[in-house]
Design a protein around this motif. Structure first.
Motif, PDB file in Angstrom:
ATOM      1  N   HIS A  69       0.824  -1.206   0.000  1.00  0.00           N
ATOM      2  CA  HIS A  69       0.000   0.000   0.000  1.00  0.00           C
ATOM      3  C   HIS A  69       0.859   1.256   0.000  1.00  0.00           C
ATOM      4  N   ARG A  70       1.942   1.212   0.745  1.00  0.00           N
ATOM      5  CA  ARG A  70       2.798   2.408   0.828  1.00  0.00           C
ATOM      6  C   ARG A  70       3.550   2.647  -0.471  1.00  0.00           C
ATOM      7  N   HIS A  71       3.965   1.577  -1.159  1.00  0.00           N
ATOM      8  CA  HIS A  71       4.772   1.746  -2.373  1.00  0.00           C
ATOM      9  C   HIS A  71       3.967   1.573  -3.661  1.00  0.00           C
ATOM     10  N   THR A 129      12.698  -0.493   0.320  1.00  0.00           N
ATOM     11  CA  THR A 129      11.716  -0.433   1.409  1.00  0.00           C
ATOM     12  C   THR A 129      12.414  -0.059   2.722  1.00  0.00           C
ATOM     13  N   ASP A 161       7.786   0.435   6.741  1.00  0.00           N
ATOM     14  CA  ASP A 161       6.831   0.139   5.659  1.00  0.00           C
ATOM     15  C   ASP A 161       6.005  -1.109   5.969  1.00  0.00           C
ATOM     16  N   GLU A 204       1.501   7.858   7.054  1.00  0.00           N
ATOM     17  CA  GLU A 204       2.025   8.579   5.905  1.00  0.00           C
ATOM     18  C   GLU A 204       2.180   7.645   4.708  1.00  0.00           C
ATOM     19  N   GLY A 205       1.642   8.039   3.584  1.00  0.00           N
ATOM     20  CA  GLY A 205       1.750   7.246   2.370  1.00  0.00           C
ATOM     21  C   GLY A 205       0.733   6.130   2.248  1.00  0.00           C
ATOM     22  N   VAL A 206      -0.119   5.958   3.261  1.00  0.00           N
ATOM     23  CA  VAL A 206      -1.151   4.932   3.228  1.00  0.00           C
ATOM     24  C   VAL A 206      -2.491   5.639   3.174  1.00  0.00           C
ATOM     25  N   GLU A 207      -3.099   5.693   2.004  1.00  0.00           N
ATOM     26  CA  GLU A 207      -4.306   6.469   1.802  1.00  0.00           C
ATOM     27  C   GLU A 207      -5.538   5.736   2.310  1.00  0.00           C
TER      28      GLU A 207
END
Length: 547
Positions: free
Chosen positions: A104-106, A521, A525, A533-536
């Motif tokens: 999800h983050r990447h 990574t 993560d 942060e970075g996980v919508e």
């Protein structure tokens, strides 16, 4: 052909067809022109939807035909599917949330995306992607086999005097419908249809295990009849069994088959969530907590599977006589139930093929797009180009599966799918171990994968069908090295060999200071969750689609 049964079947088939096309507007984004939307349903499915989607993905139509068929045929290890689907959930409770977080983050869409990011190795990622494609193709084909079995029992396939096209016309229609709504709606289609499929399956199986025993004298009578049938077969074919030309039948595995049963169950459990379609269902969820809840709730399907498996013994007690064991359960429903309920059962099995076939084709298409097309052909592909590639590849994959079903013997398709489990298990060290440590060297992982694939394929090729010593791919078991009668699962042996090679070469390559690549990574993560942060959050269906 019974008109009532066919009418009920057609009604449900039309219902899910309409739902498949309508799914494009369900939880709708402004466009399905990126893989997050088309291939992962917006990455926003909650516990309820995910339970139906993942369950519909794992428990396929062929599961509902093949598992009781193995018991009907007297396979002593045929019940292995029940313990393996129980063992798998504690395993996925541990590692799948970590895969969800880093993906999800990447923005990873496939397992091979993660492997490339973790190990900085396009060859290793390509190996994982090609293995996923190779293992998924016969799996899709077997869903079409499941549909074809139902059509045969219903009488919807023309006789041998008809042309080849007319004989297979109903299967072509089912294939065309599946291809069309998958292309149109992406992962939303099987997610919506899974509701109908699972409800029908639960109703049919629960009614069957309550009604049929009361009609056939109870479970004690059913088990006694099945056991007597197996004993009679073994007595009549004692010479052929001794010569290895026939396999003995039994309800409980003898001592010599205990390792076969255990290794087949454990190896299958380890392999199940290595399949790309399993990962696709998981990555479509909203949060880590959704995955954990589903790992706790999905064993309800294992209970259902246990009940379903017993229908193989019920078919024997009911006097079902078929040359193809796969037809035993559909034939049982046709013989023992009124036509309208038989139509419901046939629809449940056929729809049970459409859901996983759609998810499998989407997962295979995503592997092509992300790990072959974008990695080697068009490295600057836009999200729109990726989505278009996946849509086209999803059609091509289905055409390949259809050709596989129509052009090869059904037994070959079944055995090649069993070989798929051997193949996909060889990707576990790179994916699962990689979620916890990067100690394995990327080239050691590649070498271990190659050794496991080669050994597993060659060994499976050398296994003949009982009574046909010149045949190949006759089953997933091999004689344990040094043993005369004890057999084990080929995939498990290949996996252990894979691990051994990977560990030894990692030590050697690290000692030689061979470059390990750059890990893209970070430790945090793997624990990131919704809101970090970075996980919508779940994609708003009224907002533009995310790239």
């Amino acid at each position: 052909m019974n008109g009532v049964a066919v009418g009920v079947f057609v009604f449900f088939f039309l219902l899910v067809t309409i739902m498949g096309f309508a799914a494009a507007r369900w939880r709708r984004a402004k466009a399905l022109d990126n893989l997050d939307e088309w291939g992962l349903g917006g990455r926003g499915f909650g516990t309820f939807i995910a339970w139906f989607l993942i369950g519909g993905d794992l428990y396929t139509a062929y599961t509902f035909i093949a598992v009781p068929a193995t018991l009907y045929a007297g396979s002593a290890v045929g019940f292995f599917a029940v313990p393996y689907t129980i063992v798998v959930y504690p395993i996925i409770f541990l590692f799948l949330p970590r895969l969800w977080s880093v993906s999800h983050r990447h923005g990873y869409v496939t397992p091979a995306d993660f492997v490339e990011g973790r190990y900085d190795s396009r060859p290793l990622a390509l190996a994982v992607a090609l293995t996923g494609l190779l293992a998924t193709m016969p799996y899709i084909a077997l869903q079409l086999v499941g549909i074809e079995v139902v059509l045969q029992v219903m009488g919807l396939q023309a006789g041998e005097d008809a042309s080849w096209f007319v004989q297979h016309l109903p299967l072509f229609v089912a294939f065309a419908v599946l291809a069309a709504y998958t292309y149109s709606s992406g992962l939303r289609a099987p997610a919506l249809i899974a509701f109908v499929k699972d409800i029908l399956i639960y109703v049919v199986i629960i009614v069957a295990v309550l009604y049929l025993p009361s009609k056939l004298g109870g479970w004690d009578s059913i088990f006694t009849t099945a056991n007597d049938s197996f004993n009679a077969f073994n007595k009549e074919n004692a010479d052929a069994i001794a010569a290895g030309d026939a396999a003995p039948k039994a309800m409980i595995p003898p001592a010599a088959a205990h390792w076969a049963y255990a290794s087949l169950a454990l190896g299958s459990a380890l392999a199940l969530f290595m399949y790309p379609h399993s990962v696709t269902g998981v990555l479509s969820t909203r949060s880590r907590q959704v995955i954990r809840r589903n790992a706790a709730l999905l064993p309800a399907y294992s209970f259902l599977l246990g009940l379903l498996a017993l229908l193989g013994f019920v078919a024997i007690a009911a006097g079902i006589k078929v040359e193809n064991a796969q037809q035993s359960v559909p034939q049982l429903f046709e013989q023992e139930f009124p036509p309208w309920f038989a139509g419901v059962a046939f629809a449940a099995i056929a729809i049970g093929a459409l859901v996983p076939a759609a998810i499998m084709s989407i997962a295979a298409a995503n592997l092509w797009t992300r790990n072959i097309y974008r990695a080697f052909i068009n490295r600057d592909a836009t999200p729109q180009q990726e989505a278009r590639q996946s849509k086209l590849m999803s059609l091509l994959v289905k055409f390949g599966a259809l050709a596989f079903v129509l052009g090869l013997p059904k037994q070959f398709a079944i055995n090649l799918q069993l070989l798929g489990g051997v193949w996909i298990l060889q990707t576990l060290p790179a994916i699962v171990v990689g979620l916890y440590t990067r100690w394995f060297h990327r080239w050691a992982l590649f070498a271990g994968w190659a050794v496991g694939m080669t050994y597993g394929t060659w060994t499976a090729y050398g296994v003949p069908l009982p009574g046909d010593p010149d045949s190949h791919f006759g089953g997933p078991l091999e004689l344990f090295p040094g043993a005369e009668t004890t057999k084990v699962y080929i995939g498990f042996t290949a996996f252990l060999l894979n691990l051994l090679v990977t560990v030894v070469l990692s030590v050697v390559l690290r000692a030689l200071k061979v470059p390990e690549g750059v890990d893209r990574t970070r430790p945090d993560d793997y624990t990131a969750d919704l809101g970090d942060e970075g996980v919508e959050a779940e994609i708003d269906p009224h907002e533009p689609a995310h790239a």
